[in-house]
Design a protein around this motif. Structure first.
Motif, PDB file in Angstrom:
ATOM      1  N   ALA A   1      54.427  34.552  53.829  1.00 44.57           N
ATOM      2  CA  ALA A   1      54.083  34.467  52.407  1.00 44.57           C
ATOM      3  C   ALA A   1      52.664  33.957  52.225  1.00 44.57           C
ATOM      4  O   ALA A   1      51.864  34.524  51.457  1.00 44.57           O
ATOM      5  N   GLY A   2      52.315  32.875  52.943  1.00 45.73           N
ATOM      6  CA  GLY A   2      50.969  32.323  52.823  1.00 45.73           C
ATOM      7  C   GLY A   2      49.895  33.298  53.266  1.00 45.73           C
ATOM      8  O   GLY A   2      48.863  33.458  52.608  1.00 45.73           O
ATOM      9  N   LEU A   3      50.159  33.996  54.383  1.00 43.18           N
ATOM     10  CA  LEU A   3      49.157  34.906  54.922  1.00 43.18           C
ATOM     11  C   LEU A   3      49.049  36.203  54.127  1.00 43.18           C
ATOM     12  O   LEU A   3      48.131  36.996  54.357  1.00 43.18           O
ATOM     13  N   SER A   4      49.972  36.426  53.204  1.00 39.23           N
ATOM     14  CA  SER A   4      49.855  37.578  52.302  1.00 39.23           C
ATOM     15  C   SER A   4      48.923  37.286  51.126  1.00 39.23           C
ATOM     16  O   SER A   4      48.557  38.198  50.378  1.00 39.23           O
ATOM     17  N   THR A   5      48.513  36.025  50.979  1.00 41.10           N
ATOM     18  CA  THR A   5      47.693  35.646  49.823  1.00 41.10           C
ATOM     19  C   THR A   5      46.372  36.407  49.738  1.00 41.10           C
ATOM     20  O   THR A   5      45.959  36.802  48.634  1.00 41.10           O
ATOM     21  N   PRO A   6      45.642  36.642  50.856  1.00 48.17           N
ATOM     22  CA  PRO A   6      44.407  37.430  50.714  1.00 48.17           C
ATOM     23  C   PRO A   6      44.642  38.817  50.115  1.00 48.17           C
ATOM     24  O   PRO A   6      43.856  39.272  49.273  1.00 48.17           O
ATOM     25  N   ALA A   7      45.729  39.486  50.535  1.00 42.59           N
ATOM     26  CA  ALA A   7      46.024  40.807  49.973  1.00 42.59           C
ATOM     27  C   ALA A   7      46.342  40.702  48.491  1.00 42.59           C
ATOM     28  O   ALA A   7      45.891  41.530  47.677  1.00 42.59           O
ATOM     29  N   LEU A   8      47.118  39.699  48.118  1.00 41.73           N
ATOM     30  CA  LEU A   8      47.453  39.503  46.707  1.00 41.73           C
ATOM     31  C   LEU A   8      46.207  39.186  45.887  1.00 41.73           C
ATOM     32  O   LEU A   8      46.060  39.637  44.746  1.00 41.73           O
ATOM     33  N   THR A   9      45.313  38.407  46.470  1.00 39.88           N
ATOM     34  CA  THR A   9      44.089  38.035  45.767  1.00 39.88           C
ATOM     35  C   THR A   9      43.209  39.262  45.516  1.00 39.88           C
ATOM     36  O   THR A   9      42.650  39.446  44.435  1.00 39.88           O
ATOM     37  N   ARG A  10      43.105  40.115  46.527  1.00 34.27           N
ATOM     38  CA  ARG A  10      42.322  41.343  46.340  1.00 34.27           C
ATOM     39  C   ARG A  10      42.967  42.245  45.287  1.00 34.27           C
ATOM     40  O   ARG A  10      42.267  42.824  44.439  1.00 34.27           O
ATOM     41  N   SER A  11      44.307  42.361  45.342  1.00 37.38           N
ATOM     42  CA  SER A  11      44.989  43.223  44.372  1.00 37.38           C
ATOM     43  C   SER A  11      44.830  42.708  42.945  1.00 37.38           C
ATOM     44  O   SER A  11      44.944  43.476  41.985  1.00 37.38           O
ATOM     45  N   ALA A  12      44.545  41.406  42.811  1.00 38.63           N
ATOM     46  CA  ALA A  12      44.304  40.825  41.486  1.00 38.63           C
ATOM     47  C   ALA A  12      42.871  41.041  41.009  1.00 38.63           C
ATOM     48  O   ALA A  12      42.513  40.596  39.916  1.00 38.63           O
ATOM     49  N   GLY A  13      42.048  41.702  41.853  1.00 39.48           N
ATOM     50  CA  GLY A  13      40.706  42.067  41.421  1.00 39.48           C
ATOM     51  C   GLY A  13      39.588  41.186  41.914  1.00 39.48           C
ATOM     52  O   GLY A  13      38.450  41.325  41.457  1.00 39.48           O
ATOM     53  N   PHE A  14      39.859  40.309  42.894  1.00 39.79           N
ATOM     54  CA  PHE A  14      38.831  39.403  43.402  1.00 39.79           C
ATOM     55  C   PHE A  14      38.353  39.859  44.778  1.00 39.79           C
ATOM     56  O   PHE A  14      39.162  40.284  45.611  1.00 39.79           O
ATOM     57  N   PHE A  15      37.026  39.732  45.021  1.00 38.24           N
ATOM     58  CA  PHE A  15      36.514  40.020  46.359  1.00 38.24           C
ATOM     59  C   PHE A  15      37.034  38.964  47.319  1.00 38.24           C
ATOM     60  O   PHE A  15      36.857  37.763  47.096  1.00 38.24           O
TER      61      PHE A  15
END
Length: 407
Positions: A115-129
């Motif tokens: 779950a924690g390591l999925s955060t970068p993918a979630l962050t990108r999908s939310a529109g952030f570099f």
């Protein structure tokens, strides 16, 4: 440029907290950067111990001069949601993750880790570099030495996790064969080869008069108990002492968070007459003194999980290195021009030979010290961070041009 750095951060003592501290310090010196550190919560766990090996409570006070928001918790499934909520509120230009695979949870809690390591993918999908500095990859970890059970299942899970991490906009790895593996196995085209670097902006030349005066100090430092172990070193040290009576062994660092009591158990087994000092966790402000009086840094590992932080600190302070002959460290020595003597893993006699060769030759010790210092000058924390900032700016310019081209 607004940057959110997602990382463990002092006074937390977890993996990579020192690395994040130095990255953040360099970012703070740049007037064009607005930095917020999204750090792990400070729990009861502490690396600091008293003279009897009993844990001391970590100070709850934040380090002065840093904007820190402690918005995620080690071992918690809720960390991605909590992080994303803060990121959406702050609206940074870059979200930079500083990670190993156990940053968010131990292998014993694989779903929280995933779950924690999925955060970068979630962050990108939310529109952030989103950028990830990934300090190791699972394909080059010896699971037996690391104490991982159910290896096939774990490798399947970490394969999935690696693919999730590669969904970030870009990923930096610190060893050439890591870049090659991610490119060939996963078809990744967003992986950048970076440099670990030293922790100084401009390192000070070593004062060699502080070494061997009167003791020849051999330093081992790390998070002990998994693949970083002390048994071979303890077997080798009496052999070294027989040849170099002024030798003294210094063990610094904490137990790995899955191996409570490990270094204390090693200490209790050592004869009282041997000149061995167990320091426990060493605060950052004491590191220069520790390395400055050290004759040799030894890396007594069974395996490795990436480029070595202590080896880079040895270069910063101009200290010779003796290391277990591990592929990651061979690659590191070649790629970053380090002076390292290697011994066969688990071979105490060979380790003693390599240590003694340096202790018994002032010329060799000086040559290795000067060589490593020169290597350190070429990879200062300033050049490392500036490399990241140039990459972030380049990607931001590409994004602006792409949006302009497609309306």
């Amino acid at each position: 440029m607004k940057i959110c750095l997602v990382a463990t951060f002092p006074p937390s003592g977890r993996q990579l907290n020192e690395y994040a501290f130095h990255i953040a310090g360099e970012l703070q010196r740049n007037p064009d950067i607005e930095l917020t550190i999204l750090a792990d919560e400070l729990g009861e766990y502490s690396f600091a111990t008293d003279e009897n090996g009993q844990p001391l409570k970590a100070s709850p006070q934040e380090l002065p001069g840093f904007n820190v928001i402690r918005c995620w918790k080690f071992g918690s499934w809720a960390s991605p949601v909590r992080l994303l909520n803060v990121i959406q509120r702050l609206k940074p230009d870059v979200v930079w993750f500083n990670l190993v695979f156990s940053s968010f949870a131990t292998p014993a809690n694989p779903f929280a880790a995933l779950a924690g390591l999925s955060t970068p993918a979630l962050t990108r999908s939310a529109g952030f570099f989103t950028h990830v500095t990934l300090h190791h990859i699972i394909e080059h970890v010896d699971f037996t030495s690391a104490g991982v059970k159910h290896e096939r299942l774990f490798r399947w899970g970490t394969n999935l996790t690696t693919r999730a991490l590669l969904m970030a906009n870009s990923v930096t790895v610190l060893l050439p064969h890591y870049h090659r593996t991610l490119s060939l196995k996963y078809g990744a085209r967003n992986v950048v080869l970076g440099t670990h670097g030293i922790f100084a902006t401009s390192p000070t030349p070593p004062d060699l008069t502080k070494r061997g005066n009167p003791d020849q100090r051999i330093l081992a430092i790390g998070h002990w108990g998994t693949y970083k172990r002390l048994e071979t070193l303890m077997e080798a040290f009496p052999l070294v002492l027989a040849r170099s009576p002024r030798a003294r062994l210094v063990i610094a660092g904490a137990n790995h968070h899955t191996k409570a009591g490990y270094w204390e158990s090693i200490r209790h087994r050592q004869p009282s007459h041997l000149p061995i000092e167990f320091l426990g966790y060493v605060p950052e402000e004491r590191i220069p003194e520790l390395y400055g009086s050290t004759s040799i840094l030894v890396l007594p590992y069974d395996s490795a999980t990436g480029s070595s932080g202590p080896a880079h600190q040895a270069c910063e302070f101009g200290v010779p290195i003796v290391s277990s002959d591990i592929p990651d460290f061979r690659t590191m020595a070649t790629a970053e021009n380090m002076a390292i003597r290697f011994y066969r893993p688990g071979d105490a006699a060979d380790l003693a030979d390599q240590l003694s060769a340096i202790l018994q030759s002032e010329d060799l010790e000086r040559q290795m010290a000067e060589h490593n210092y020169a290597a350190g000058v070429d990879m200062s924390i300033t050049s490392v961070v500036n490399g990241y900032l140039r990459w972030f700016e380049l990607q931001r310019c590409k994004d602006v041009l792409s949006r302009a081209a497609f309306g």
